[in-house]
Design a protein around this motif. Structure first.
Motif, PDB file in Angstrom:
ATOM      1  N   UNK A 297       0.847  -1.206   0.000  1.00 49.25           N
ATOM      2  CA  UNK A 297       0.000   0.000   0.000  1.00 49.25           C
ATOM      3  C   UNK A 297       0.877   1.249   0.000  1.00 49.25           C
ATOM      4  N   UNK A 298       1.908   1.229   0.844  1.00 48.06           N
ATOM      5  CA  UNK A 298       2.811   2.389   0.917  1.00 48.06           C
ATOM      6  C   UNK A 298       3.519   2.611  -0.412  1.00 48.06           C
ATOM      7  N   UNK A 299       3.992   1.516  -1.003  1.00 46.49           N
ATOM      8  CA  UNK A 299       4.774   1.630  -2.226  1.00 46.49           C
ATOM      9  C   UNK A 299       3.892   2.021  -3.410  1.00 46.49           C
ATOM     10  N   UNK A 303       3.607   6.827  -1.516  1.00 52.00           N
ATOM     11  CA  UNK A 303       4.022   7.510  -0.279  1.00 52.00           C
ATOM     12  C   UNK A 303       5.384   7.034   0.224  1.00 52.00           C
ATOM     13  N   UNK A 304       5.776   5.835  -0.156  1.00 56.81           N
ATOM     14  CA  UNK A 304       7.058   5.293   0.312  1.00 56.81           C
ATOM     15  C   UNK A 304       8.216   6.221  -0.082  1.00 56.81           C
ATOM     16  N   UNK A 305       8.194   6.709  -1.324  1.00 58.67           N
ATOM     17  CA  UNK A 305       9.253   7.617  -1.789  1.00 58.67           C
ATOM     18  C   UNK A 305       9.225   8.913  -0.988  1.00 58.67           C
ATOM     19  N   UNK A 306       8.023   9.349  -0.586  1.00 54.43           N
ATOM     20  CA  UNK A 306       7.928  10.585   0.207  1.00 54.43           C
ATOM     21  C   UNK A 306       8.535  10.376   1.592  1.00 54.43           C
ATOM     22  N   UNK A 342      14.545  -4.998   2.474  1.00 57.55           N
ATOM     23  CA  UNK A 342      15.775  -4.249   2.172  1.00 57.55           C
ATOM     24  C   UNK A 342      16.096  -4.278   0.676  1.00 57.55           C
ATOM     25  N   UNK A 343      15.358  -5.077  -0.096  1.00 57.10           N
ATOM     26  CA  UNK A 343      15.611  -5.127  -1.550  1.00 57.10           C
ATOM     27  C   UNK A 343      15.338  -3.796  -2.225  1.00 57.10           C
ATOM     28  N   UNK A 344      14.611  -2.921  -1.546  1.00 59.49           N
ATOM     29  CA  UNK A 344      14.352  -1.607  -2.155  1.00 59.49           C
ATOM     30  C   UNK A 344      15.580  -0.699  -2.046  1.00 59.49           C
ATOM     31  N   UNK A 428      -1.184   7.130  -6.520  1.00 60.78           N
ATOM     32  CA  UNK A 428      -2.116   6.216  -7.183  1.00 60.78           C
ATOM     33  C   UNK A 428      -2.856   5.397  -6.114  1.00 60.78           C
ATOM     34  N   UNK A 429      -4.016   4.886  -6.495  1.00 61.24           N
ATOM     35  CA  UNK A 429      -4.743   3.995  -5.576  1.00 61.24           C
ATOM     36  C   UNK A 429      -4.152   2.595  -5.727  1.00 61.24           C
ATOM     37  N   UNK A 430      -3.678   1.975  -4.618  1.00 58.31           N
ATOM     38  CA  UNK A 430      -3.098   0.623  -4.733  1.00 58.31           C
ATOM     39  C   UNK A 430      -4.138  -0.377  -5.227  1.00 58.31           C
TER      40      UNK A 430
END
Lengths: 617, 86
Positions: A297-299, A303-306, A342-344, A428-430
Motif C-alpha cells: 500500500x505504501x509503495x 508515499x514510500x518515496x515521500x 531491504x531489496x528496495x 495512485x490507488x493501490x
C-alpha cells in the motif's frame, strides 16, 4: 516451440499490475542459476498456441549504465543478457508510464539499440484519460520502430492486447530489428497531445497539492510519524488475534499428538520438537501477510518515496539513506519481512548494513518476553520502575541499531555509498489483487526458506533439552541431566560475571532459536508447569531460590542483566535464516550471531556489575 | 550554481554532472542528464534531499550531497519550454 516474455520497465511504471492482468495473479518463483532475487514467472499459451513463460523482472532504468552486482537492476539486466546469449525465442515487453513518456523512452532507445525484440506496453490508459491526455500510438510506434500497445493494466482486456502484440513480434523474430535512434523528449512531445478540460487539468495537480501538504517542512514529518504509527497500530490490531488463534491451533495439534501417541520419546519429538518448531514459524505468518500488504500500500500509493525524502538526512548521519527507513521501521514489528524489504535499497553496502542491524530493532516477539522477564525477575519492584525499564528497553534497541550502523559503515561495510536518487511517482490507488499476490508470494517464500531451517533447528533443540548427556548422573528432572544442562554447567564460569547460573544458561540455550522460549524453558528446569502462560509461580520459585549461605540466587540485578542480553542478542533462528536467504552466504548470519551475542554478553556483564556498584539489590 | 543551492521554483538547466563516469551515466539513465531542464520544488529540512521536477515529466528526490555535483545554469524566460511536460 516455447518462448520467454520478459516484462521490464522503470520502477512504478505499472509492471506489477500488468503482470497480474496477464497471468491472472498466478506466479511461481523461477529457478534461474546465479540469480538471487526472486523472479516471478507464469506459463501460458499465446493466441497462436505458442507456449510462453512470462517473467516479471525487477525495475530497470538502463541496460548500458554500470550498476552494482546484487541489485535488482543488475538482476534484470543479467536476465536480458542471458536471453540474448542463449539465442532463445523471446520478446521483451517494456512497460512504460505514458504520463512520463519521455523518461520511459530512454530505456526504449537503449533496448532498440542493443537489438532485443521489443514490444512497448503503455499502461495507465485510465490515468491518461482522466487527466485529459492522448497518445498517438501509431505515430509513437513509427518513431521508435517497435510495436506499441496502450492498455489499462488493471482492466481485463490488457492481457489480450499485450499477448497479441507479443505473438506478432515473435513471428518477426528472424527479421533484423530496426535500430532506431530517436530523441525521447522530441518523440514524447510529438506523440502526446493535451485534450484536457478544466476539471481534468485540476486532476493533474492532485500530486502537487498532496505533496504541498505531505512534504511540508513542518507538517510533513509530523504527518509521516502519524501515518506510520497508525499503519503499524492497524497491523498489530489485525495480526494479534490471528497470531493468538495460530498459537491455540498449534497447542491443540501438540495435545493431539501427545494424546494419539501417548507419552514417550517419539511423541515428545513430534509434539515438542517438530510441531512446536512449525508453530514458531507459523505464528509469524499473520504478521508477514499483513505487513506485506501494508508495504505494498505504501509503495503503490507513492508515499514510500515521500517517506524516504523526509527521513533521508537523519539516516545519512548513520551511513544509511532514506531507502533504509522502511525496513528499519518494519523491523519493529518483525525482522523477517523487514529483511526482505531491504531489496528496495539500491546501494549494496547500505542494504547489507540495514540487514545486519535490523535484528537489533525491538521486534514484537521481544515485547511479551520482556513482560515475562520483568514479571519473573522484577515482580517485587514498583509498576513505575518496571514501566520505566520497559520503555528504556524499547529505545535501547533503536539506539543500539543506529549506533551499530554507524560503526558498521566505518568497518565491515565500509566503502563508497550511493547517494539517494529516488523517482517520486504520482499518487495512485493501490490495487488489491496485486497486494494479495505479493502477500501470498512472501508467505510462500517465508515458509520455504525460513520454515525449513526452523524445523531442523527445532529437532536439534529437542535433542539438546530431552536427551540425557552420556555419562551424566541421573537427577530429579530429566532436563537436569540433558545435554543442554551439561553445557549450561560448563558455561557457568563464563556467564557468572553477568549473574547467570547454569539454569539461566539452559534457558538461554532453549531460547537460542526463539527468545519467547526462555521463560518456558526456565519453567521446565525449575519444575514449574506452563510458566509461559502463568509466570507467577516461576517468579515466586526464582525469588525464593537461595544459595547455601542463605542469600538469594536471583536478584533485580540478574533480571536487568538478562534484559540487557535480550535487547542485543539475536535469539531468532527465523531472522538468521532470513539473513542467509537474502545474502546467500553463511558469513553474514554468522557475523550477526557473533556480534549481537558478544554485545549482549558484554552489556549483561556491565549492567550486572555497574548495578552492584550503584547499590541495586 | 549547483542543484544544492538553486532557488525554489526557478527554471534551471543541467550544465554538467561532476561525478564519476558510471554514476553520471546512471543518473543520465534515470533522467537527470546534461541539458535537462528542471525546477526545484522543495528542499527537506536540515540539509535533506532536494525535490525536483524535470522537463521530461519526472520528479526526483536527490540527496543534497549528490545535488552539489549537478551544476546548473539559469534558463532565461525566452529559453523556457512553455509546453507542459509530455
Amino acid at each position: 516451440m516455447s518462448a520467454t516474455v520478459a516484462l521490464v520497465g522503470r520502477p512504478n511504471a505499472g509492471k506489477s499490475s500488468l503482470y497480474n492482468a496477464i497471468t491472472g495473479g498466478h506466479a511461481r518463483v523461477g529457478n534461474y542459476p546465479g540469480i538471487t532475487v526472486d523472479i516471478l514467472e507464469c506459463k501460458l499459451e499465446l493466441p497462436s498456441g505458442t507456449a510462453a513463460t512470462i517473467a516479471d523482472l525487477p525495475g530497470l532504468y538502463s541496460v548500458e549504465a554500470t550498476v552494482d552486482t546484487g541489485t535488482d537492476e543488475c538482476v534484470a539486466r543479467g536476465f536480458i543478457d542471458r536471453l540474448r546469449s542463449e539465442k532463445r525465442s523471446f520478446v521483451v515487453v517494456q512497460v512504460v508510464d505514458p504520463t512520463r513518456l519521455a523518461l520511459g523512452l530512454r530505456l526504449t532507445r537503449e533496448l532498440t539499440e542493443v537489438g532485443v525484440p521489443l514490444v512497448v506496453a503503455l499502461t495507465h490508459k485510465d490515468v491518461l484519460k482522466s487527466e485529459g491526455r492522448a497518445v498517438d500510438v501509431a505515430k509513437l510506434s513509427d518513431a521508435i520502430g517497435c510495436p506499441v500497445v496502450l492498455v489499462n493494466a488493471r482492466a481485463r482486456d490488457a492481457r489480450a492486447a499485450v499477448l497479441a502484440a507479443v505473438d506478432d513480434r515473435l513471428r518477426k523474430v528472424l527479421v533484423a530489428d530496426e535500430r532506431a535512434t530517436f530523441d525521447p523528449a522530441d518523440v514524447a512531445k510529438g506523440c502526446v497531445s493535451d485534450v484536457a478540460t478544466a476539471a481534468e487539468k485540476r486532476r493533474r495537480e492532485f500530486t502537487k497539492r498532496a505533496d504541498a501538504l505531505l512534504l511540508h517542512p513542518v507538517l510533513g514529518p509530523f504527518l509521516f510519524v502519524g501515518i506510520m504509527a497508525a499503519l503499524f497500530a492497524a497491523v498489530f490490531l489485525v495480526a494479534e488475534p490471528a497470531k493468538n488463534l495460530m498459537d491455540k491451533l498449534i497447542a491443540l495439534a501438540r495435545a493431539g499428538v501427545t494424546a494419539g501417541l501417548g507419552k514417550g520419546l517419539i511423541s515428545s519429538f513430534i509434539a515438542d520438537g517438530l510441531v512446536a518448531g512449525a508453530g514458531t514459524v507459523l505464528v509469524f505468518m499473520p504478521q508477514i501477510v499483513i505487513l506485506t500488504i501494508a508495504l505494498e500500500i505504501l509503495e503503490a500509493s507513492g508515499y514510500l518515496a515521500r517517506g524516504a525524502f523526509l527521513v533521508d538526512r537523519l539516516l545519512r548521519l548513520l551511513g544509511l539513506s532514506g531507502r533504509s527507513f522502511l525496513p528499519l521501521l518494519m523491523g519493529h514489528a518483525c525482522a523477517i519481512p523487514a529483511i526482505s524489504a531491504t531489496r528496495i535499497v539500491r546501494d549494496p553496502r547500505e542494504r547489507l548494513t540495514t540487514i545486519l542491524v535490523i535484528p537489533l530493532m525491538t521486534c514484537s516477539a521481544r515485547l511479551p518476553t520482556y513482560s515475562l522477564v520483568l514479571s519473573t525477575f522484577l515482580s517485587h519492584r514498583s509498576a513505575f520502575f518496571r514501566a520505566l525499564v520497559f520503555v528504556g528497553l524499547y529505545f535501547a534497541g533503536m539506539l543500539a541499531g543506529l549506533l551499530a550502523s554507524w560503526v558498521l559503515r566505518r568497518t565491515a561495510t565500509k566503502g563508497k555509498g550511493l547517494p539517494l536518487v529516488l523517482e517520486m511517482p504520482g499518487y495512485r490507488v493501490p490495487q488489491a489483487s496485486v497486494a494479495a499476490r505479493k502477500a501470498w508470494q512472501s508467505s510462500k517464500r517465508f515458509l520455504r526458506d525460513v520454515g525449513t531451517s526452523i524445523l531442523v533447528y527445532a529437532a536439534i533443540l529437542w535433542v539438546l533439552l530431552s536427551i540425557k548427556m552420556p555419562g551424566a548422573e541421573g537427577r530429579e528432572r530429566p532436563i537436569e541431566s540433558s545435554i543442554a544442562a551439561t553445557v549450561g554447567r560448563i558455561a557457568e564460569p563464563v556467564t557468572r560475571p553477568a549473574g547467570f547460573d547454569w539454569r539461566i544458561n539452559v534457558g538461554l540455550i532453549g531460547s537460542f532459536g526463539a527468545r519467547e522460549l526462555m521463560v518456558g524453558t526456565m519453567g521446565v528446569i525449575n519444575g514449574v508447569e506452563n510458566a509461559s502462560e502463568a509466570p507467577a509461580p516461576l517468579a515466586e520459585r526464582l525469588r525464593d531460590a537461595k544459595k547455601p549461605d542463605g542469600s538469594p540466587v536471583y536478584t533485580t540485578r540478574t533480571g536487568l542483566a538478562l534484559l540487557a542480553f535480550f535487547v542485543l542478542a539475536c535469539q531468532c533462528m527465523s531472522t538468521v535464516a532470513a539473513i542467509w536467504r537474502e545474502t546467500k552466504s553463511w558469513r553474514w548470519p554468522a557475523f550477526v550471531l557473533a556480534y549481537t551475542y558478544v554485545l549482549g554478553y558484554a552489556a549483561a556483564v556491565i549492567v550486572y556489575q555497574v548495578s552492584r556498584l550503584l547499590g541495586v539489590v | 550554481m549547483t542543484l544544492a543551492d538553486a532557488a525554489i521554483g526557478r527554471p534551471v538547466r543541467i550544465r554538467a554532472v561532476t561525478l564519476e563516469r558510471d554514476d553520471a551515466a546512471w543518473l543520465d539513465a534515470v533522467g537527470l542528464s546534461q541539458g535537462e531542464e528542471l525546477v526545484v520544488l522543495r528542499r527537506a529540512i536540515l540539509g535533506g534531499p532536494v525535490h525536483v521536477r524535470t522537463s521530461s515529466g519526472g520528479e526526483f528526490c536527490v540527496a543534497r550531497e549528490l545535488a552539489r555535483h549537478i551544476e546548473l545554469t539559469v534558463v532565461s524566460e525566452s529559453e523556457q519550454d512553455k509546453g507542459e511536460p509530455p
